[in-house]
Design a protein around this motif. Structure first.
Motif, PDB file in Angstrom:
ATOM      1  N   ALA A 417       0.838  -1.205   0.000  1.00 45.86           N
ATOM      2  CA  ALA A 417       0.000   0.000   0.000  1.00 45.86           C
ATOM      3  C   ALA A 417       0.872   1.255   0.000  1.00 45.86           C
ATOM      4  O   ALA A 417       0.592   2.218  -0.723  1.00 45.86           O
ATOM      5  N   ALA A 418       1.943   1.249   0.794  1.00 44.94           N
ATOM      6  CA  ALA A 418       2.835   2.409   0.870  1.00 44.94           C
ATOM      7  C   ALA A 418       3.556   2.632  -0.460  1.00 44.94           C
ATOM      8  O   ALA A 418       3.668   3.774  -0.937  1.00 44.94           O
ATOM      9  N   GLU A 419       4.010   1.537  -1.079  1.00 40.19           N
ATOM     10  CA  GLU A 419       4.724   1.632  -2.360  1.00 40.19           C
ATOM     11  C   GLU A 419       3.834   2.160  -3.477  1.00 40.19           C
ATOM     12  O   GLU A 419       4.310   2.818  -4.402  1.00 40.19           O
ATOM     13  N   ASN A 420       2.548   1.846  -3.397  1.00 43.72           N
ATOM     14  CA  ASN A 420       1.627   2.180  -4.493  1.00 43.72           C
ATOM     15  C   ASN A 420       0.621   3.264  -4.134  1.00 43.72           C
ATOM     16  O   ASN A 420      -0.367   3.458  -4.861  1.00 43.72           O
ATOM     17  N   ASN A 421       0.883   3.965  -3.040  1.00 40.19           N
ATOM     18  CA  ASN A 421       0.016   5.072  -2.599  1.00 40.19           C
ATOM     19  C   ASN A 421      -1.452   4.671  -2.518  1.00 40.19           C
ATOM     20  O   ASN A 421      -2.332   5.357  -3.044  1.00 40.19           O
ATOM     21  N   ILE A 422      -1.704   3.547  -1.865  1.00 40.95           N
ATOM     22  CA  ILE A 422      -3.073   3.042  -1.713  1.00 40.95           C
ATOM     23  C   ILE A 422      -3.568   3.339  -0.298  1.00 40.95           C
ATOM     24  O   ILE A 422      -2.894   3.032   0.680  1.00 40.95           O
TER      25      ILE A 422
END
Length: 426
Positions: A417-422
């Motif tokens: 989620a952090a890597e993909n701005n989710i």
């Protein structure tokens, strides 16, 4: 009352509406390539179940089901090509049948708004539906499999594995490495020693690994294999006289293909499972009547009732039940991929439902929610009888260790989620 009204409304729409468009279920199959022996029965079971619904019931909610098969050869690049070439044909849900293809399709299916079901494979942390909105991996995942194996061994040893040695023979790929972290955590919790032994693709060379097993004398061997690797491992285990009842494979290492080549030497080998075995279920009477005997089977009919045929059948059943749920929720017989996603997220499989479908005790009971796209994580164990050439379910579908697996899923999905701005949905 609401359900009854929705059913009546749906019936009215079906009766009054124009000719229905098909409900499209793509089948990313692999009838060719190094893993074809496993891909063929799955694809046959998947197609035959939808044929049964069409021939016996007139489809799903009165709408015919259409299976579009696209050959991947178990190749990630071809799998992505199959997705791109079929997604515009009304595709309701994808079953990639490959962890490699799954990883490539997670961002694509999410962006396109098409759900994906990676049953017993793929990215384990996709169980967190708050982060992975369009990916589902019910009823069980690889980390559940690792825990299910250890729980079974705990039962076999009076709840104590302290001082035991467990070897993991694994396919040296993302798939094969999946259980390692979980097994490491479980080894700390239960005091057993874990020895990990990678096997390079395709797995025909395993002499050194089994010589090490003969030397180290582990109490148990677990296997995360696929294709020819499984056959070779079972034969190598027999060659060093490793006791087969102490050898347990993941569900992709537990089909007839894996044990028949070793003959009597494979007797007693075990494998994990998230569905039942054999063809002794009422549904098979209808399957024979409407599909096999009617000459409408996807294959030659020789795979019916085998482990991987059953898995394909089970995958199709879960897809069809999610489609029915989607029709119920939306009030429309002709559902969209968005409706299908909602149906999958509201899916509940009870024993009563499986019995009604002619598949009593065919799989574990489970429910899906926004927070939980992976079901209730219940895992069973099967064992091979070489004399009768049959698998038997020797341990019912039982809980796995959520205290260990839950934090691992949170950690991995939070990183994604952090890597993909989710922003998690729930």
């Amino acid at each position: 009352m609401k359900t009854k009204l929705a059913t009546m409304a749906l019936g009215a729409v079906m009766a009054a509406g124009p000719v229905m468009a098909d409900l499209v279920f793509p089948s990313l199959s692999y009838r060719t390539g190094p893993y074809a022996a496993g891909g063929i029965p799955f694809a046959d079971g998947y197609a035959d179940y939808f044929t049964l619904l069409n021939e016996r019931d007139g489809g799903i909610g009165g709408v015919p089901a259409k299976v579009i098969e696209c050959e991947t050869g178990y190749n990630t690049e071809k799998g992505v090509e199959c997705y791109e070439s079929t997604k515009g044909e009304g595709a309701l849900v994808y079953q990639p049948l490959s962890t490699g293809i799954t990883y490539q399709l997670i961002p694509k299916t999410t962006a396109d708004g098409i759900p994906m079901h990676t049953m017993g494979y793929g990215r384990t942390s996709a169980k967190n539906g708050g982060v992975f909105s369009h990916t589902f991996n019910y009823p069980a995942n690889y980390w559940d499999g690792a825990s299910g194996a250890i729980n079974y061994l705990l039962e076999e040893n009076g709840g104590d594995l302290n001082g035991k040695k467990v070897a993991l023979v694994y396919h040296n790929s993302a798939y094969g490495k999946e259980p390692i972290r979980t097994l490491e955590e479980l080894s700390k919790k239960h005091g057993f020693e874990l020895v990990a032994l990678p096997v390079d693709h395709p797995g025909q060379e395993q002499k050194s690994q089994w010589l090490q097993i003969r030397r180290d004398k582990p109490d148990y061997v677990l296997m995360w294999g696929w294709g020819v690797m499984n056959q070779v491992a079972v034969q190598e285990a027999a060659n060093i006289r490793f006791p087969m009842e102490n050898f347990i494979g993941i569900w992709w290492s537990g089909s007839e293909n894996d044990v028949l080549p070793a003959g009597e030497a494979a007797n007693g080998y075990k494998a994990l499972t998230f569905h039942n075995v054999g063809s002794d279920f009422p549904l098979y009477d209808d399957l024979n009547k409407y599909v096999i005997d009617a000459g409408k089977a996807a294959g030659a009919g020789d795979q019916v009732g085998t482990v991987l045929y059953n898995r394909g059948l089970y995958a199709a059943m879960l897809a069809a039940e999610a489609a029915k749920k989607a029709q119920e929720i939306s009030g429309n017989a002709e559902i969209t991929p968005a409706d299908m996603r909602d149906g999958m997220e509201a899916l509940e499989i009870t024993e009563a439902k499986m019995s009604e479908l002619g598949l009593p005790n065919f799989g574990p009971t489970f429910s899906v929610s926004c927070e939980n796209h992976g079901g209730d994580a219940l895992v069973g164990v099967t064992q091979w009888d070489a004399a009768t050439k049959t698998w038997s379910l020797i341990s019912e579908f039982k809980p796995t260790d959520g205290d260990v697996i839950g934090p691992l899923i949170t950690e991995d999905s939070s990183a994604y989620a952090a890597e993909n701005n989710i922003d998690p949905r729930c």
